[in-house]
Design an enzyme around this catalytic site. Structure first.
Site, PDB file in Angstrom:
ATOM      1  N   PRO A   1       0.844  -1.205   0.000  1.00  0.00           N
ATOM      2  CA  PRO A   1       0.000   0.000   0.000  1.00  0.00           C
ATOM      3  C   PRO A   1       0.872   1.246   0.000  1.00  0.00           C
ATOM      4  CG  PRO A   1       0.079  -0.973   2.199  1.00  0.00           C
ATOM      5  CD  PRO A   1       0.794  -1.918   1.280  1.00  0.00           C
ATOM      6  N   MET A   2       0.551   2.193  -0.856  1.00  0.00           N
ATOM      7  CA  MET A   2       1.305   3.460  -0.856  1.00  0.00           C
ATOM      8  C   MET A   2       0.347   4.614  -1.110  1.00  0.00           C
ATOM      9  SD  MET A   2       4.934   2.559  -2.621  1.00  0.00           S
ATOM     10  CE  MET A   2       4.261   1.436  -3.835  1.00  0.00           C
TER      11      MET A   2
ATOM     12  N   CYS B   1       1.755   3.472   9.876  1.00  0.00           N
ATOM     13  CA  CYS B   1       1.951   4.859   9.425  1.00  0.00           C
ATOM     14  C   CYS B   1       2.505   5.715  10.568  1.00  0.00           C
ATOM     15  CB  CYS B   1       0.643   5.436   8.899  1.00  0.00           C
ATOM     16  SG  CYS B   1       0.885   7.094   8.240  1.00  0.00           S
TER      17      CYS B   1
ATOM     18  N   GLY C   1      10.365  -3.919   2.815  1.00  0.00           N
ATOM     19  CA  GLY C   1      11.432  -2.958   3.046  1.00  0.00           C
ATOM     20  C   GLY C   1      12.664  -3.185   2.200  1.00  0.00           C
ATOM     21  N   ASP C   2      12.985  -2.165   1.396  1.00  0.00           N
ATOM     22  CA  ASP C   2      14.250  -2.081   0.677  1.00  0.00           C
ATOM     23  C   ASP C   2      14.427  -3.099  -0.446  1.00  0.00           C
ATOM     24  OD1 ASP C   2      14.742  -0.107   2.533  1.00  0.00           O
ATOM     25  OD2 ASP C   2      15.920  -1.403   3.845  1.00  0.00           O
TER      26      ASP C   2
ATOM     27  N   GLN D   1      -6.899  -1.395   2.607  1.00  0.00           N
ATOM     28  CA  GLN D   1      -6.271  -1.072   3.897  1.00  0.00           C
ATOM     29  C   GLN D   1      -6.993   0.094   4.563  1.00  0.00           C
ATOM     30  OE1 GLN D   1      -2.487   1.161   4.619  1.00  0.00           O
ATOM     31  NE2 GLN D   1      -1.758  -0.796   5.408  1.00  0.00           N
TER      32      GLN D   1
ATOM     33  N   LYS E   1      -0.792  -4.661   8.929  1.00  0.00           N
ATOM     34  CA  LYS E   1       0.539  -4.244   8.468  1.00  0.00           C
ATOM     35  C   LYS E   1       1.151  -3.361   9.550  1.00  0.00           C
ATOM     36  CE  LYS E   1       3.175  -2.387   4.640  1.00  0.00           C
ATOM     37  NZ  LYS E   1       3.474  -0.987   4.946  1.00  0.00           N
TER      38      LYS E   1
ATOM     39  N   GLY F   1       7.200  -1.907  -2.267  1.00  0.00           N
ATOM     40  CA  GLY F   1       6.675  -0.552  -2.356  1.00  0.00           C
ATOM     41  C   GLY F   1       7.415   0.260  -3.392  1.00  0.00           C
ATOM     42  N   ARG F   2       8.468   0.956  -2.941  1.00  0.00           N
ATOM     43  CA  ARG F   2       9.156   1.898  -3.827  1.00  0.00           C
ATOM     44  C   ARG F   2       9.730   1.232  -5.063  1.00  0.00           C
ATOM     45  NH1 ARG F   2      12.453   4.205   1.146  1.00  0.00           N
ATOM     46  NH2 ARG F   2      12.342   1.964   1.568  1.00  0.00           N
TER      47      ARG F   2
HETATM   48  C1  LIG Z   1       4.895   7.043  -0.870  1.00  0.00           C
HETATM   49  C2  LIG Z   1       4.640   5.951   0.124  1.00  0.00           C
HETATM   50  C3  LIG Z   1       3.369   5.805   0.672  1.00  0.00           C
HETATM   51  C4  LIG Z   1       3.125   4.780   1.596  1.00  0.00           C
HETATM   52  N1  LIG Z   1       1.858   4.616   2.079  1.00  0.00           N
HETATM   53  C5  LIG Z   1       1.566   3.553   2.881  1.00  0.00           C
HETATM   54  C6  LIG Z   1       0.229   3.284   3.279  1.00  0.00           C
HETATM   55  O1  LIG Z   1      -0.723   3.973   2.899  1.00  0.00           O
HETATM   56  N2  LIG Z   1       0.020   2.213   4.114  1.00  0.00           N
HETATM   57  C7  LIG Z   1       1.059   1.413   4.549  1.00  0.00           C
HETATM   58  O2  LIG Z   1       0.812   0.461   5.288  1.00  0.00           O
HETATM   59  N3  LIG Z   1       2.319   1.639   4.162  1.00  0.00           N
HETATM   60  C8  LIG Z   1       2.590   2.674   3.334  1.00  0.00           C
HETATM   61  N4  LIG Z   1       3.875   2.863   2.885  1.00  0.00           N
HETATM   62  C9  LIG Z   1       4.914   1.893   3.279  1.00  0.00           C
HETATM   63  C10 LIG Z   1       5.088   0.808   2.214  1.00  0.00           C
HETATM   64  O3  LIG Z   1       3.916   0.017   2.082  1.00  0.00           O
HETATM   65  C11 LIG Z   1       6.291  -0.113   2.500  1.00  0.00           C
HETATM   66  O4  LIG Z   1       6.029  -0.909   3.628  1.00  0.00           O
HETATM   67  C12 LIG Z   1       7.575   0.681   2.730  1.00  0.00           C
HETATM   68  O5  LIG Z   1       7.747   1.672   1.746  1.00  0.00           O
HETATM   69  C13 LIG Z   1       8.811  -0.243   2.721  1.00  0.00           C
HETATM   70  O6  LIG Z   1       8.887  -0.978   1.542  1.00  0.00           O
HETATM   71  P1  LIG Z   1       9.797  -0.527   0.264  1.00  0.00           P
HETATM   72  O7  LIG Z   1      11.191  -0.351   0.765  1.00  0.00           O
HETATM   73  O8  LIG Z   1       9.606  -1.678  -0.693  1.00  0.00           O
HETATM   74  O9  LIG Z   1       9.233   0.767  -0.240  1.00  0.00           O
HETATM   75  C14 LIG Z   1       4.151   3.891   1.988  1.00  0.00           C
HETATM   76  C15 LIG Z   1       5.427   4.063   1.439  1.00  0.00           C
HETATM   77  C16 LIG Z   1       5.678   5.062   0.511  1.00  0.00           C
HETATM   78  C17 LIG Z   1       7.062   5.185  -0.081  1.00  0.00           C
END
Ligand SMILES: Cc1cc2nc3c(=O)[nH]c(=O)nc-3n(C[C@H](O)[C@H](O)[C@H](O)COP(=O)(O)O)c2cc1C
Length: 371
Positions: A27-28, A112, A213-214, A82, A151, A235-236
């Site tokens: 989720p982002m 969050c 993460g990462d 979510q 989460k 995510g990213r």
């Molecule tokens: C722009 C952005 C928005 C995010 N929004 C949410 C969200 O709405 N709910 C949530 O549980 N995590 C949110 N996250 C966290 C991501 O779901 C993820 O757990 C976190 O970025 C680590 O994973 P990654 O390194 O693959 O990005 C967000 C992350 C980013 C970068």
């Protein structure tokens, strides 16, 4: 050269929901709207998509904007919506609304760190009150038949890395799966995700445990999968490279991932622009699940809201391209141009010129190698 294959549990279950792949679009907020999720899903490798976080309060009160965040189409299934909030009764009511929308899973945001959310006893604040967090999950589990998942982060800060304890409590309260982003709320996005902690929790629980993460390269996803988690939320990495899940799935199967060309990347953006522009106006494919109370069409005959829509689309593209252009030759110049675009046609021209008309051989090689 492809790595040795890693077993990817296809057909894994979250409650009664079967996932074809353990790879998930994380989720982002502001990024993973229904159009984006659909485009990612189309490329394969994705077993589950999670919506942007949606306010339980907004759902219960029928706020238009909130309801729109929760929309999805059939093409995206299985879909997890979510929600965030801290009141057990309201969260149970919101879970029923999510179930009424036909979602496959309802997920609770306990990660969050943003003050606006955390101050309302929601998001990662729930990790500071584990018993209360478990009561929220218990109330939701009683209220719906669909699986309730959580989460969370590693903890609130370094002194309270309590994901292992909270994970057990929510499992006992009836959660069907959990995902852990291996950073604390205080870390926000600094430092690195603690996958050791994620693996420990995965080894201790009966329900599926996903890590997050990462993972910004396909091979990192495969490496994490091999470390004992049930699946990985990306995510990213998906914002940078929407093909990353299909590339990781190929690598895990011992195959060479299909190269992604600049042209592929350009077409993705152009299609995304089209989807955003026509969303909820002329639905071209799939059946949209609109939350109760959501307006039928945001555009009026005079097109006044259409201008608002154009601005919104430009802002969405700016936000995506901040990630999407990373690692590309000329990426920072592209960002500057996209940030300066004042209309959709200008935006389309910039994208076409950068991705479709020029022959960026170096970038293509970069992308083919998955880097
Ligand atoms: C722009 C952005 C928005 C995010 N929004 C949410 C969200 O709405 N709910 C949530 O549980 N995590 C949110 N996250 C966290 C991501 O779901 C993820 O757990 C976190 O970025 C680590 O994973 P990654 O390194 O693959 O990005 C967000 C992350 C980013 C970068």
């Amino acid at each position: 050269m492809p790595p040795t294959s890693v077993p990817m549990s296809s057909g894994m279950k979250i409650g009664n929901v079967t996932l074809d792949s353990p790879l998930v679009v994380a989720p982002m907020a502001g990024m993973t709207d229904t159009g984006f999720r659909r485009l990612v899903k189309r490329h394969g490798g994705c077993g589950l998509v999670v919506t942007e976080m949606v306010s339980s309060d907004g759902l219960v009160r029928g706020i238009d904007r909130t309801l729109e965040y929760a929309e999805y189409t059939e093409d995206e299934r299985p879909v997890s919506i979510q929600i965030f909030g801290g009141d057990p009764v309201k969260m149970a009511d919101a879970a029923q609304i999510v179930e009424g929308m036909g979602a496959d899973i309802v997920d609770v945001n306990m990660g969050c760190p943003v003050h606006k959310i955390a101050k309302h006893n929601a998001g990662c604040s729930l990790m500071r009150e584990p018993e209360h967090a478990a009561a929220v999950i218990g109330a939701m589990v009683k209220a719906v038949r669909i699986p309730v998942t959580v989460k969370m982060r590693a903890g609130w800060n370094d002194r309270t890395r309590n994901a292992p304890q909270l994970a057990r409590l929510v499992e006992d309260a009836g959660a069907a799966a959990i995902a852990i982003h291996g950073r604390t709320a205080e870390q926000s996005y600094s430092g690195v995700a603690d996958w050791q902690l994620v693996s420990e929790v995965a080894g201790a629980l009966r329900i599926p445990v996903f890590g997050s993460g990462d993972c910004v390269e396909p091979d990192q996803i495969v490496e994490r999968l091999a470390a004992g988690v049930s699946g990985v939320l990306v995510g990213r990495g998906v914002l940078r490279n929407p093909w990353i899940l299909s590339q990781a799935a190929a690598l895990a199967a011992g195959r060479v991932p299909r190269p992604v060309t600049l042209e592929d990347r350009g077409r993705f953006l152009l299609e995304y622009i089209d989807i955003l522009l026509t969303e909820r106006v002329e639905e071209v494919e799939g059946f949209r699940h609109v939350a109760p109370g959501a307006p039928e069409s945001p555009l009026d005959a005079a097109g006044r809201q259409a201008r608002g829509r154009e601005r919104w689309v430009i802002n969405k593209l700016r936000a995506l391209c901040a990630w999407y252009s990373k690692g590309l030759d000329g990426g920072s110049a592209l960002r500057v141009r996209i940030n300066a675009a004042g209309s959709i046609s200008e935006l389309r021209d910039i994208v076409s010129e950068f991705f479709l008309l020029h022959n960026y051989v170096a970038s293509e090689e970069l992308l083919s190698s998955g880097r």
